[in-house]
Write a protein that holds these residues in place. Structure first.
Motif, PDB file in Angstrom:
ATOM      1  N   ILE A 183       0.839  -1.114  -0.083  1.00 23.28           N
ATOM      2  CA  ILE A 183       0.107   0.113  -0.101  1.00 23.28           C
ATOM      3  C   ILE A 183       0.828   1.130  -0.093  1.00 23.28           C
ATOM      4  N   SER A 184       0.382   1.992  -0.901  1.00 21.67           N
ATOM      5  CA  SER A 184       1.407   3.323  -0.835  1.00 21.67           C
ATOM      6  C   SER A 184       0.856   4.399   0.041  1.00 21.67           C
ATOM      7  N   THR A 185       1.502   5.632   0.142  1.00 26.94           N
ATOM      8  CA  THR A 185       1.112   6.821   1.321  1.00 26.94           C
ATOM      9  C   THR A 185       0.167   7.258   0.495  1.00 26.94           C
ATOM     10  N   PRO A 186      -0.077   7.794  -0.777  1.00 23.54           N
ATOM     11  CA  PRO A 186      -1.282   8.193  -1.592  1.00 23.54           C
ATOM     12  C   PRO A 186      -2.493   7.358  -1.325  1.00 23.54           C
ATOM     13  N   GLN A 187      -2.501   5.876  -1.331  1.00 26.40           N
ATOM     14  CA  GLN A 187      -3.561   5.199  -1.240  1.00 26.40           C
ATOM     15  C   GLN A 187      -4.032   5.388   0.096  1.00 26.40           C
ATOM     16  N   ILE A 188      -2.962   5.574   1.022  1.00 27.08           N
ATOM     17  CA  ILE A 188      -3.569   5.608   2.670  1.00 27.08           C
ATOM     18  C   ILE A 188      -4.233   6.932   2.720  1.00 27.08           C
ATOM     19  N   GLU A 189      -3.883   7.715   2.012  1.00 27.15           N
ATOM     20  CA  GLU A 189      -4.650   9.235   2.016  1.00 27.15           C
ATOM     21  C   GLU A 189      -5.885   9.031   1.449  1.00 27.15           C
ATOM     22  N   VAL A 190      -5.945   8.310   0.219  1.00 27.68           N
ATOM     23  CA  VAL A 190      -7.280   8.112  -0.393  1.00 27.68           C
ATOM     24  C   VAL A 190      -8.269   7.386   0.673  1.00 27.68           C
ATOM     25  N   LEU A 191      -7.841   6.370   1.360  1.00 30.91           N
ATOM     26  CA  LEU A 191      -8.574   5.869   2.340  1.00 30.91           C
ATOM     27  C   LEU A 191      -9.066   6.430   3.343  1.00 30.91           C
ATOM     28  N   ARG A 192      -8.378   7.788   3.810  1.00 31.09           N
ATOM     29  CA  ARG A 192      -8.624   8.605   4.970  1.00 31.09           C
ATOM     30  C   ARG A 192      -9.811   9.410   4.101  1.00 31.09           C
ATOM     31  N   GLN A 193      -9.718  10.096   3.329  1.00 31.67           N
ATOM     32  CA  GLN A 193     -10.553  11.086   2.568  1.00 31.67           C
ATOM     33  C   GLN A 193     -12.048  10.460   2.138  1.00 31.67           C
ATOM     34  N   ARG A 194     -11.760   9.216   1.721  1.00 31.71           N
ATOM     35  CA  ARG A 194     -13.101   8.616   1.067  1.00 31.71           C
ATOM     36  C   ARG A 194     -13.889   8.192   2.288  1.00 31.71           C
ATOM     37  N   PHE A 195     -13.278   7.527   3.518  1.00 30.09           N
ATOM     38  CA  PHE A 195     -14.158   7.186   4.398  1.00 30.09           C
ATOM     39  C   PHE A 195     -14.366   8.352   5.231  1.00 30.09           C
ATOM     40  N   GLY A 196     -13.418   9.192   5.704  1.00 29.97           N
ATOM     41  CA  GLY A 196     -13.560  10.329   6.505  1.00 29.97           C
ATOM     42  C   GLY A 196     -14.669  11.001   6.102  1.00 29.97           C
ATOM     43  N   ALA A 197     -15.149  11.264   4.905  1.00 26.81           N
ATOM     44  CA  ALA A 197     -16.138  12.370   4.432  1.00 26.81           C
ATOM     45  C   ALA A 197     -17.470  11.633   4.567  1.00 26.81           C
ATOM     46  N   LEU A 198     -17.921  10.384   5.082  1.00 29.71           N
ATOM     47  CA  LEU A 198     -18.895   9.640   5.218  1.00 29.71           C
ATOM     48  C   LEU A 198     -19.644   9.822   6.433  1.00 29.71           C
ATOM     49  N   PRO A 199     -21.038   9.975   6.342  1.00 31.60           N
ATOM     50  CA  PRO A 199     -21.894   9.960   7.709  1.00 31.60           C
ATOM     51  C   PRO A 199     -21.352   8.628   8.711  1.00 31.60           C
ATOM     52  N   ALA A 200     -21.519   8.688   9.989  1.00 31.36           N
ATOM     53  CA  ALA A 200     -21.142   7.550  10.789  1.00 31.36           C
ATOM     54  C   ALA A 200     -21.806   6.401  10.747  1.00 31.36           C
ATOM     55  N   GLY A 201     -22.856   6.298  10.251  1.00 32.12           N
ATOM     56  CA  GLY A 201     -23.865   5.161  10.299  1.00 32.12           C
ATOM     57  C   GLY A 201     -23.281   3.877   9.187  1.00 32.12           C
ATOM     58  N   LEU A 202     -22.718   4.635   8.127  1.00 35.54           N
ATOM     59  CA  LEU A 202     -22.593   3.518   7.060  1.00 35.54           C
ATOM     60  C   LEU A 202     -21.357   2.504   7.375  1.00 35.54           C
ATOM     61  N   ALA A 203     -21.842   1.163   6.916  1.00 42.21           N
ATOM     62  CA  ALA A 203     -20.696   0.413   7.066  1.00 42.21           C
ATOM     63  C   ALA A 203     -19.563   0.486   6.206  1.00 42.21           C
ATOM     64  N   ARG A 204     -18.243   0.393   6.690  1.00 41.78           N
ATOM     65  CA  ARG A 204     -17.323   0.869   5.835  1.00 41.78           C
ATOM     66  C   ARG A 204     -16.372  -0.496   5.412  1.00 41.78           C
ATOM     67  N   VAL A 205     -16.154  -0.566   4.083  1.00 35.22           N
ATOM     68  CA  VAL A 205     -15.629  -1.912   3.835  1.00 35.22           C
ATOM     69  C   VAL A 205     -14.178  -1.527   2.818  1.00 35.22           C
ATOM     70  N   LEU A 206     -13.080  -2.092   3.093  1.00 35.39           N
ATOM     71  CA  LEU A 206     -11.898  -2.169   2.273  1.00 35.39           C
ATOM     72  C   LEU A 206     -11.692  -3.464   1.475  1.00 35.39           C
ATOM     73  N   VAL A 207     -11.419  -3.474   0.285  1.00 34.23           N
ATOM     74  CA  VAL A 207     -11.187  -4.540  -0.531  1.00 34.23           C
ATOM     75  C   VAL A 207      -9.661  -4.396  -1.074  1.00 34.23           C
TER      76      VAL A 207
END
Ligand SMILES: [Fe+2]
Ligand SMILES: [Fe+2]
Length: 269
Positions: free
Chosen positions: A125-149
Motif C-alpha cells: 500500500i502506498s502513502t497516497p493510497q492511505i490518504e485516499v482511504l482517509r479521505q473516502r471514509f472520512g467524508a462519510l456519515p457515521a452510520g455507514l458500514a465501511r469495507v476495504l477491498v
C-alpha cells in the motif's frame, strides 16, 4: 440491509467452466447488492482472459467493484509489465485502480496493492493510497458500514505462515482504524476464512473484521475447495457465509456471525 458477494482469484485462463456456470447460478440466487472482486481475475493478464472475466462479471447483473491482483499484471512480457502493467485491466475491467462504491448503507473502497516491481507477486500500500482511504471514509456519515477491498492479505490464514502479507499493511490498518473501517476483504492465499486483524496486529485496538476468500472458479487450489463469501450487513449484525464447491454446486457452510456493540465486533455463538 446489504449483501456483498466477495469473490476472488478467478484466474480466468485456469478456470473450470462447470464451476464458472455454477457460481453464476448461485450468485443469481443470492442476488447480492454488490459483487466485490479481490483480484487475480486472470492467470497471465492475457486479452482473452480479461475478456472472459469481464463477460462473467457483466453476466451477473449486479454492481461490481474489483481490484487487480498480481496475476493481472503481465509476468513474462517484460516490456508490457513495466511500461503498461495495468493497461489491459483498465481496458477490460475498471479504469480506476482504487474504485469506490457508496449507497445509503454501505461504502466500499478498493485499493490496488499489486506492483510491477514485485516479481514474486507481493503487494504493498502506498502513502497516497492511505490518504485516499482517509479521505473516502472520512467524508462519510457515521452510520455507514465501511469495507476495504485489497488483493493482498493483512493477516495470515489461521494455520498458515505470516507470508504473502501486504507491505505497509499496519500503516493501512492504522488509517482504517481511525476511519472506522468495519471489514477488510482480501484474496491471494486461495483460502477462505473469517477473523479479526488484531489477532496478527496487536497494536490495532479497534476490531476490524477480515474475510479472506478462496479461489472462486480456478483449478489453482491450495488444500480446500473453490469458494466465495457472502456477507450480510444487517446493523448491528453481520454474517459471513462461505459458499464452498461440493462437486455439483456451491453449498453454504454454517455462517460466522458478529454483533457490533460500542464500535466493537464480537463473535456470536
Ligand atoms: Fe491468486
Ligand atoms: Fe495473487
Amino acid at each position: 440491509m446489504r449483501t456483498i458477494a466477495h469473490i476472488s482469484d478467478l484466474h480466468f485462463g485456469r478456470e473450470d467452466p462447470e464451476i464458472v456456470a455454477a457460481l453464476r447460478e448461485d450468485l443469481k440466487e443470492t442476488a447480492p447488492d454488490l459483487v466485490a472482486v479481490s483480484g487475480d481475475l486472470t492467470q497471465r493478464a492475457r486479452r482473452r482472459e480479461f475478456a472472459s472475466a469481464r463477460d462473467f462479471l457483466q453476466s451477473l447483473g449486479a454492481p461490481g467493484l474489483a481490484v487487480p491482483g498480481n496475476h493481472d499484471i503481465p509476468l513474462y512480457d517484460l516490456a508490457r509489465r513495466f511500461l503498461q502493467p495495468l493497461d489491459r485491466y483498465h481496458r477490460y475491467i475498471h479504469a480506476d485502480d482504487n474504485p469506490f462504491y457508496v449507497d445509503a448503507e454501505l461504502a466500499v473502497l478498493g485499493l490496488n496493492t499489486s506492483r510491477r516491481t514485485e516479481l514474486r507477486g507481493d503487494g504493498r500500500i502506498s502513502t497516497p493510497q492511505i490518504e485516499v482511504l482517509r479521505q473516502r471514509f472520512g467524508a462519510l456519515p457515521a452510520g455507514l458500514a465501511r469495507v476495504l477491498v485489497t488483493h493482498h492479505p493483512f493477516v495470515p490464514a489461521p494455520s498458515g505462515p505470516a507470508q504473502n502479507l501486504v507491505r505497509r499493511g499496519l500503516e493501512g490498518l492504522q488509517a482504517a482504524e481511525i476511519a472506522g473501517v468495519d471489514v477488510v476483504l482480501t484474496g491471494h492465499l486461495h483460502r477462505g476464512f473469517a477473523g479479526d486483524v488484531r489477532t496478527h496486529h496487536v497494536t490495532i485496538k479497534r476490531s476490524i473484521l477480515v474475510f479472506q476468500a478462496g479461489t472462486a472458479v480456478s483449478t489453482r487450489l491450495r488444500g480446500e475447495p473453490n469458494s466465495y463469501n457472502l456477507i450480510v450487513f444487517d446493523p448491528p449484525h453481520l454474517a459471513c457465509t462461505i459458499h464452498a464447491w461440493e462437486g455439483q454446486r456451491f453449498q453454504p457452510l454454517p455462517p460466522t456471525r458478529f454483533l457490533k456493540t460500542d464500535h466493537e465486533w464480537r463473535r456470536e455463538a
